[in-house]
Design a protein around this motif. Structure first.
Motif, short mmCIF file in Angstrom:
data_model
loop_
_atom_site.label_atom_id
_atom_site.label_comp_id
_atom_site.label_asym_id
_atom_site.label_seq_id
_atom_site.Cartn_x
_atom_site.Cartn_y
_atom_site.Cartn_z
N TYR A 1 41.66 47.63 46.86
CA TYR A 1 41.48 46.68 47.96
C TYR A 1 42.84 46.29 48.51
N LEU A 2 42.83 46.06 49.82
CA LEU A 2 44.06 45.77 50.55
C LEU A 2 43.91 44.42 51.25
N LEU A 3 44.82 43.52 50.97
CA LEU A 3 44.83 42.20 51.59
C LEU A 3 45.87 42.22 52.70
N ASN A 4 45.44 42.68 53.87
CA ASN A 4 46.38 42.83 54.97
C ASN A 4 46.29 41.70 55.99
N GLY A 5 45.39 40.76 55.76
CA GLY A 5 45.26 39.61 56.64
C GLY A 5 45.51 38.31 55.91
N HIS A 6 46.17 38.40 54.76
CA HIS A 6 46.49 37.22 53.94
C HIS A 6 45.22 36.47 53.54
N GLU A 7 44.16 37.24 53.22
CA GLU A 7 42.86 36.65 52.90
C GLU A 7 42.91 35.83 51.61
N ARG A 8 42.32 34.65 51.69
CA ARG A 8 42.09 33.88 50.45
C ARG A 8 40.97 34.60 49.73
N HIS A 9 41.15 34.82 48.42
CA HIS A 9 40.16 35.61 47.70
C HIS A 9 40.03 35.14 46.25
N ARG A 10 38.90 35.50 45.66
CA ARG A 10 38.59 35.14 44.27
C ARG A 10 38.30 36.43 43.51
N VAL A 11 38.87 36.55 42.32
CA VAL A 11 38.61 37.68 41.43
C VAL A 11 37.96 37.12 40.17
N GLU A 12 36.77 37.68 39.84
CA GLU A 12 36.03 37.24 38.66
C GLU A 12 35.71 38.47 37.79
N PRO A 13 36.50 38.72 36.76
CA PRO A 13 36.27 39.87 35.90
C PRO A 13 35.11 39.65 34.94
N ASP A 14 34.24 40.66 34.82
CA ASP A 14 33.23 40.66 33.77
C ASP A 14 33.87 41.11 32.47
N THR A 15 34.76 42.10 32.59
CA THR A 15 35.54 42.58 31.45
C THR A 15 37.00 42.49 31.84
N ARG A 16 37.88 42.54 30.86
CA ARG A 16 39.32 42.47 31.14
C ARG A 16 39.69 43.51 32.19
N MET A 17 40.43 43.07 33.21
CA MET A 17 40.85 43.97 34.28
C MET A 17 42.33 44.28 34.14
N ARG A 18 42.66 45.52 34.46
CA ARG A 18 44.06 45.93 34.58
C ARG A 18 44.20 46.57 35.94
N MET A 19 45.15 46.09 36.71
CA MET A 19 45.32 46.58 38.07
C MET A 19 46.79 46.81 38.37
N LEU A 20 47.03 47.73 39.30
CA LEU A 20 48.37 48.02 39.78
C LEU A 20 48.46 47.45 41.19
N CYS A 21 49.50 46.64 41.44
CA CYS A 21 49.59 45.88 42.69
C CYS A 21 50.93 46.17 43.37
N VAL A 22 50.86 46.40 44.68
CA VAL A 22 52.06 46.60 45.48
C VAL A 22 52.12 45.49 46.51
N PHE A 23 53.28 44.83 46.62
CA PHE A 23 53.49 43.74 47.57
C PHE A 23 54.56 44.12 48.58
N ASN A 24 54.31 43.76 49.85
CA ASN A 24 55.28 43.95 50.89
C ASN A 24 55.24 42.72 51.79
N PRO A 25 56.34 42.00 52.03
CA PRO A 25 57.65 42.24 51.44
C PRO A 25 57.61 42.01 49.94
N PRO A 26 58.63 42.48 49.24
CA PRO A 26 58.59 42.42 47.79
C PRO A 26 58.67 41.00 47.24
N VAL A 27 58.02 40.82 46.11
CA VAL A 27 58.19 39.60 45.31
C VAL A 27 59.59 39.69 44.72
#
Length: 131
Positions: A87-113
């Motif tokens: 998923y891509l947050l290109n509009g600065h969307e407020r969002h909620r993530v609710e894992p059923d099981t432990r999640m592992r994700m790879l995230c790219v930020f631009n501009p960089p953190v």
């Protein structure tokens, strides 16, 4: 060439955990690495509810482990999450993530953190000058 392992990052200033302990982010590439983006491996605990808003960044997320749901808090749209989902947050969307099981994700930020900064509930994510 930059070569790092997540083992090297564990327990350093690049290993950031949320105050509530719901998620942990290993900041593999940061702004100081001068490549124009940051790259993180983030894990989110099962059964947690996590609201995010990045007012100053575009973020792309690739889910590699776990299941759950993503809710766009602006529209109410709910998306199922499973390995292989991007998923891509290109509009600065407020969002909620609710894992059923432990999640592992790879995230790219631009501009960089740039470091250990953690967003707040109002979406303020400080952009700090790169060293």
């Amino acid at each position: 060439m930059i070569v790092r392992t997540t083992d090297e990052i564990t327990g350093t200033e690049r290993d950031v955990e949320s105050e509530d302990g719901n998620w942990r982010s290993k900041r593999i590439v940061l702004g100081g690495d001068r490549v124009g983006f940051s790259f993180h491996e983030t894990t989110i605990g099962a059964g947690t509810v996590n609201e995010f808003h990045y007012a100053n960044h575009v973020e792309a997320v690739w889910l590699v482990e776990g299941t759950g749901k993503l809710t766009d808090l602006e529209t109410g749209t709910v998306y199922p999450l499973a390995p292989g989902t991007m998923y891509l947050l290109n509009g600065h969307e407020r969002h909620r993530v609710e894992p059923d099981t432990r999640m592992r994700m790879l995230c790219v930020f631009n501009p960089p953190v740039t470091g250990r900064e953690v967003h707040d509930e109002n979406g303020v994510y400080p952009l700090v000058e790169v060293d």
